[in-house]
Motif scaffolding. Structure first.
Motif, PDB file in Angstrom:
ATOM      1  N   ILE A   1     -14.413  -0.309  -5.057  1.00  0.00           N
ATOM      2  CA  ILE A   1     -15.200  -1.295  -4.328  1.00  0.00           C
ATOM      3  C   ILE A   1     -16.315  -1.755  -5.260  1.00  0.00           C
ATOM      4  O   ILE A   1     -17.153  -0.961  -5.670  1.00  0.00           O
TER       5      ILE A   1
ATOM      6  N   ALA B   1      -4.923   2.625  -8.106  1.00  0.00           N
ATOM      7  CA  ALA B   1      -6.252   2.122  -7.767  1.00  0.00           C
ATOM      8  C   ALA B   1      -6.095   1.004  -6.757  1.00  0.00           C
ATOM      9  O   ALA B   1      -5.349   0.046  -6.987  1.00  0.00           O
ATOM     10  N   PHE B   2      -6.770   1.128  -5.625  1.00  0.00           N
ATOM     11  CA  PHE B   2      -6.757   0.100  -4.593  1.00  0.00           C
ATOM     12  C   PHE B   2      -7.996  -0.761  -4.773  1.00  0.00           C
ATOM     13  O   PHE B   2      -9.113  -0.288  -4.620  1.00  0.00           O
TER      14      PHE B   2
ATOM     15  N   TYR C   1       0.847  -1.198   0.000  1.00  0.00           N
ATOM     16  CA  TYR C   1       0.000   0.000   0.000  1.00  0.00           C
ATOM     17  C   TYR C   1       0.883   1.249   0.000  1.00  0.00           C
ATOM     18  O   TYR C   1       0.733   2.128  -0.845  1.00  0.00           O
TER      19      TYR C   1
ATOM     20  N   THR D   1      -8.765  -3.241  -2.912  1.00  0.00           N
ATOM     21  CA  THR D   1      -8.891  -3.962  -1.654  1.00  0.00           C
ATOM     22  C   THR D   1      -9.892  -3.321  -0.706  1.00  0.00           C
ATOM     23  O   THR D   1     -10.071  -3.795   0.405  1.00  0.00           O
ATOM     24  N   GLY D   2     -10.526  -2.245  -1.123  1.00  0.00           N
ATOM     25  CA  GLY D   2     -11.449  -1.536  -0.248  1.00  0.00           C
ATOM     26  C   GLY D   2     -10.778  -0.505   0.631  1.00  0.00           C
ATOM     27  O   GLY D   2     -11.436   0.218   1.360  1.00  0.00           O
ATOM     28  N   ILE D   3      -9.446  -0.434   0.567  1.00  0.00           N
ATOM     29  CA  ILE D   3      -8.692   0.541   1.352  1.00  0.00           C
ATOM     30  C   ILE D   3      -8.802   1.897   0.671  1.00  0.00           C
ATOM     31  O   ILE D   3      -8.683   1.994  -0.545  1.00  0.00           O
ATOM     32  N   SER D   4      -9.002   2.928   1.455  1.00  0.00           N
ATOM     33  CA  SER D   4      -9.018   4.288   0.914  1.00  0.00           C
ATOM     34  C   SER D   4      -7.638   4.898   1.051  1.00  0.00           C
ATOM     35  O   SER D   4      -6.976   4.702   2.063  1.00  0.00           O
ATOM     36  N   GLY D   5      -7.229   5.637   0.043  1.00  0.00           N
ATOM     37  CA  GLY D   5      -5.961   6.346   0.108  1.00  0.00           C
ATOM     38  C   GLY D   5      -6.167   7.739   0.660  1.00  0.00           C
ATOM     39  O   GLY D   5      -7.298   8.166   0.919  1.00  0.00           O
TER      40      GLY D   5
ATOM     41  N   SER E   1     -10.126   4.366  -4.675  1.00  0.00           N
ATOM     42  CA  SER E   1     -10.559   3.175  -3.960  1.00  0.00           C
ATOM     43  C   SER E   1     -11.690   2.542  -4.762  1.00  0.00           C
ATOM     44  O   SER E   1     -12.725   3.156  -4.974  1.00  0.00           O
TER      45      SER E   1
ATOM     46  N   THR F   1      -5.171   8.776  -5.509  1.00  0.00           N
ATOM     47  CA  THR F   1      -5.547   7.398  -5.213  1.00  0.00           C
ATOM     48  C   THR F   1      -7.028   7.206  -5.520  1.00  0.00           C
ATOM     49  O   THR F   1      -7.818   8.132  -5.414  1.00  0.00           O
TER      50      THR F   1
END
Length: 73
Positions: free
Chosen positions: A46, A25-26, A11, A28-32, A44, A42
């Motif tokens: 979902i 782009a994450f 991350y 994983t559901g993690i917000s940057g 996120s 970033t």
């Protein structure tokens, strides 16, 4: 860049290695963070960002054209 592991080191690394004006782009559901230096950003993701009312008819049309391979098992 796309980060899919959800690992804390990856991350941080994904944001550290971005070029100026780059984006990660994450998936994983993690917000940057809301803001990064040098125009980096970033995203996120979902469950994707498709609008079902447009996306599903498009998939059906592609299937009808033979461009979306789908077989029943």
């Amino acid at each position: 860049m796309v980060e899919t592991s959800g690992d804390a080191k990856m991350y941080r690394l994904s944001m550290d290695r971005l070029n100026p004006q780059g984006a990660v782009a994450f998936l994983t559901g993690i917000s940057g963070p809301a803001a990064l230096p040098e125009g980096r950003k970033t995203l996120s993701v979902i469950q994707g960002d498709a609008v079902p009312q447009r996306f599903i008819p498009k998939l059906i049309a592609l299937y009808g054209q033979g461009s979306f391979p789908l077989t029943a098992s």
